[in-house]
Design a protein around this motif. Structure first.
Motif, PDB file in Angstrom:
ATOM      1  N   THR A  16     -12.000  47.050   8.166  1.00  0.00           N
ATOM      2  CA  THR A  16     -12.047  48.271   7.361  1.00  0.00           C
ATOM      3  C   THR A  16     -12.884  48.158   6.088  1.00  0.00           C
ATOM      4  O   THR A  16     -13.155  49.164   5.456  1.00  0.00           O
ATOM      5  CB  THR A  16     -10.622  48.686   6.947  1.00  0.00           C
ATOM      6  OG1 THR A  16     -10.027  47.613   6.219  1.00  0.00           O
ATOM      7  CG2 THR A  16      -9.772  49.016   8.170  1.00  0.00           C
ATOM      8  N   CYS A  17     -13.268  46.919   5.682  1.00  0.00           N
ATOM      9  CA  CYS A  17     -13.925  46.766   4.390  1.00  0.00           C
ATOM     10  C   CYS A  17     -14.823  45.528   4.372  1.00  0.00           C
ATOM     11  O   CYS A  17     -14.872  44.761   5.336  1.00  0.00           O
ATOM     12  CB  CYS A  17     -12.887  46.655   3.280  1.00  0.00           C
ATOM     13  SG  CYS A  17     -11.847  45.179   3.432  1.00  0.00           S
ATOM     14  N   ASP A  18     -15.492  45.330   3.243  1.00  0.00           N
ATOM     15  CA  ASP A  18     -16.368  44.165   3.095  1.00  0.00           C
ATOM     16  C   ASP A  18     -15.586  42.856   3.169  1.00  0.00           C
ATOM     17  O   ASP A  18     -16.121  41.843   3.620  1.00  0.00           O
ATOM     18  CB  ASP A  18     -17.137  44.236   1.776  1.00  0.00           C
ATOM     19  CG  ASP A  18     -18.244  45.282   1.813  1.00  0.00           C
ATOM     20  OD1 ASP A  18     -18.698  45.625   2.918  1.00  0.00           O
ATOM     21  OD2 ASP A  18     -18.660  45.746   0.730  1.00  0.00           O
ATOM     22  N   GLY A  19     -14.328  42.878   2.740  1.00  0.00           N
ATOM     23  CA  GLY A  19     -13.481  41.688   2.856  1.00  0.00           C
ATOM     24  C   GLY A  19     -13.293  41.308   4.322  1.00  0.00           C
ATOM     25  O   GLY A  19     -13.280  40.124   4.674  1.00  0.00           O
ATOM     26  N   CYS A  20     -13.167  42.319   5.177  1.00  0.00           N
ATOM     27  CA  CYS A  20     -13.039  42.079   6.620  1.00  0.00           C
ATOM     28  C   CYS A  20     -14.330  41.475   7.172  1.00  0.00           C
ATOM     29  O   CYS A  20     -14.288  40.570   8.007  1.00  0.00           O
ATOM     30  CB  CYS A  20     -12.729  43.378   7.351  1.00  0.00           C
ATOM     31  SG  CYS A  20     -11.139  44.103   6.943  1.00  0.00           S
ATOM     32  N   VAL A  21     -15.463  41.979   6.708  1.00  0.00           N
ATOM     33  CA  VAL A  21     -16.755  41.461   7.150  1.00  0.00           C
ATOM     34  C   VAL A  21     -16.834  39.970   6.830  1.00  0.00           C
ATOM     35  O   VAL A  21     -17.214  39.157   7.675  1.00  0.00           O
ATOM     36  CB  VAL A  21     -17.921  42.230   6.490  1.00  0.00           C
ATOM     37  CG1 VAL A  21     -19.258  41.556   6.784  1.00  0.00           C
ATOM     38  CG2 VAL A  21     -17.931  43.681   6.944  1.00  0.00           C
ATOM     39  N   LYS A  22     -16.436  39.603   5.616  1.00  0.00           N
ATOM     40  CA  LYS A  22     -16.479  38.195   5.203  1.00  0.00           C
ATOM     41  C   LYS A  22     -15.501  37.356   6.021  1.00  0.00           C
ATOM     42  O   LYS A  22     -15.828  36.235   6.430  1.00  0.00           O
ATOM     43  CB  LYS A  22     -16.170  38.075   3.713  1.00  0.00           C
ATOM     44  CG  LYS A  22     -17.279  38.608   2.845  1.00  0.00           C
ATOM     45  CD  LYS A  22     -16.935  38.560   1.379  1.00  0.00           C
ATOM     46  CE  LYS A  22     -18.052  39.213   0.581  1.00  0.00           C
ATOM     47  NZ  LYS A  22     -17.655  39.584  -0.751  1.00  0.00           N
ATOM     48  N   ALA A  23     -14.304  37.882   6.275  1.00  0.00           N
ATOM     49  CA  ALA A  23     -13.297  37.143   7.041  1.00  0.00           C
ATOM     50  C   ALA A  23     -13.752  36.920   8.486  1.00  0.00           C
ATOM     51  O   ALA A  23     -13.574  35.824   9.043  1.00  0.00           O
ATOM     52  CB  ALA A  23     -11.965  37.888   7.015  1.00  0.00           C
ATOM     53  N   VAL A  24     -14.335  37.934   9.090  1.00  0.00           N
ATOM     54  CA  VAL A  24     -14.831  37.835  10.470  1.00  0.00           C
ATOM     55  C   VAL A  24     -15.978  36.821  10.537  1.00  0.00           C
ATOM     56  O   VAL A  24     -16.004  35.954  11.409  1.00  0.00           O
ATOM     57  CB  VAL A  24     -15.277  39.226  10.980  1.00  0.00           C
ATOM     58  CG1 VAL A  24     -16.141  39.112  12.216  1.00  0.00           C
ATOM     59  CG2 VAL A  24     -14.053  40.088  11.260  1.00  0.00           C
ATOM     60  N   THR A  25     -16.901  36.926   9.605  1.00  0.00           N
ATOM     61  CA  THR A  25     -18.035  35.997   9.563  1.00  0.00           C
ATOM     62  C   THR A  25     -17.546  34.565   9.395  1.00  0.00           C
ATOM     63  O   THR A  25     -17.983  33.655  10.111  1.00  0.00           O
ATOM     64  CB  THR A  25     -19.005  36.384   8.426  1.00  0.00           C
ATOM     65  OG1 THR A  25     -19.466  37.719   8.644  1.00  0.00           O
ATOM     66  CG2 THR A  25     -20.186  35.430   8.357  1.00  0.00           C
ATOM     67  N   LYS A  26     -16.620  34.366   8.475  1.00  0.00           N
ATOM     68  CA  LYS A  26     -16.082  33.025   8.211  1.00  0.00           C
ATOM     69  C   LYS A  26     -15.363  32.463   9.440  1.00  0.00           C
ATOM     70  O   LYS A  26     -15.519  31.291   9.777  1.00  0.00           O
ATOM     71  CB  LYS A  26     -15.131  33.083   7.012  1.00  0.00           C
ATOM     72  CG  LYS A  26     -14.640  31.750   6.546  1.00  0.00           C
ATOM     73  CD  LYS A  26     -13.806  31.909   5.284  1.00  0.00           C
ATOM     74  CE  LYS A  26     -13.313  30.571   4.780  1.00  0.00           C
ATOM     75  NZ  LYS A  26     -12.555  30.717   3.548  1.00  0.00           N
ATOM     76  N   ALA A  27     -14.590  33.289  10.120  1.00  0.00           N
ATOM     77  CA  ALA A  27     -13.856  32.834  11.309  1.00  0.00           C
ATOM     78  C   ALA A  27     -14.818  32.376  12.401  1.00  0.00           C
ATOM     79  O   ALA A  27     -14.596  31.353  13.047  1.00  0.00           O
ATOM     80  CB  ALA A  27     -12.955  33.953  11.832  1.00  0.00           C
ATOM     81  N   ILE A  28     -15.898  33.119  12.598  1.00  0.00           N
ATOM     82  CA  ILE A  28     -16.879  32.755  13.628  1.00  0.00           C
ATOM     83  C   ILE A  28     -17.646  31.506  13.214  1.00  0.00           C
ATOM     84  O   ILE A  28     -17.855  30.600  14.022  1.00  0.00           O
ATOM     85  CB  ILE A  28     -17.830  33.931  13.917  1.00  0.00           C
ATOM     86  CG1 ILE A  28     -17.055  35.091  14.547  1.00  0.00           C
ATOM     87  CG2 ILE A  28     -18.988  33.489  14.815  1.00  0.00           C
ATOM     88  CD1 ILE A  28     -17.820  36.392  14.643  1.00  0.00           C
ATOM     89  N   GLN A  29     -18.044  31.426  11.948  1.00  0.00           N
ATOM     90  CA  GLN A  29     -18.820  30.269  11.501  1.00  0.00           C
ATOM     91  C   GLN A  29     -17.957  29.013  11.380  1.00  0.00           C
ATOM     92  O   GLN A  29     -18.497  27.918  11.415  1.00  0.00           O
ATOM     93  CB  GLN A  29     -19.562  30.594  10.216  1.00  0.00           C
ATOM     94  CG  GLN A  29     -20.688  31.582  10.508  1.00  0.00           C
ATOM     95  CD  GLN A  29     -21.510  31.968   9.319  1.00  0.00           C
ATOM     96  OE1 GLN A  29     -21.047  31.946   8.182  1.00  0.00           O
ATOM     97  NE2 GLN A  29     -22.752  32.359   9.569  1.00  0.00           N
ATOM     98  N   ARG A  30     -16.655  29.168  11.273  1.00  0.00           N
ATOM     99  CA  ARG A  30     -15.762  28.011  11.322  1.00  0.00           C
ATOM    100  C   ARG A  30     -15.779  27.437  12.745  1.00  0.00           C
ATOM    101  O   ARG A  30     -15.731  26.228  12.931  1.00  0.00           O
ATOM    102  CB  ARG A  30     -14.346  28.429  10.926  1.00  0.00           C
ATOM    103  CG  ARG A  30     -13.503  27.282  10.429  1.00  0.00           C
ATOM    104  CD  ARG A  30     -12.119  27.714   9.939  1.00  0.00           C
ATOM    105  NE  ARG A  30     -12.177  28.692   8.859  1.00  0.00           N
ATOM    106  CZ  ARG A  30     -11.541  29.873   8.874  1.00  0.00           C
ATOM    107  NH1 ARG A  30     -10.803  30.225   9.904  1.00  0.00           N
ATOM    108  NH2 ARG A  30     -11.627  30.690   7.861  1.00  0.00           N
TER     109      ARG A  30
END
Length: 73
Positions: A16-30
């Protein structure tokens, strides 16, 4: 031998927000530090270039709190 990168398109619900974008990106890059991630927040889609399998990406996103499934790959 490293697996070739795959071009995946994921449907990800719950962003829903930029925080979600960062969380999704971080989860994939982890999961795959070399992955490139492009999040389309408006349409709830994530385009990923990764060596990981689509099921692995979906599981990583599920673990981060997002319902995800592959549209391709």
């Amino acid at each position: 031998m490293e697996e070739p990168q795959k071009d995946l398109l994921m449907q990800v619900d719950g962003m829903t927000c930029d925080g979600c974008v960062k969380a999704v990106t971080k989860a994939i890059q982890r999961l795959d530090p070399s992955a490139t991630v492009d999040v389309d927040l408006e349409h709830g889609r994530v385009h990923v270039m990764t060596c990981a399998q689509s099921i692995e990406v979906a599981r990583a996103l599920d673990a981060a709190g997002y319902e995800a499934h592959a549209m391709t790959g």
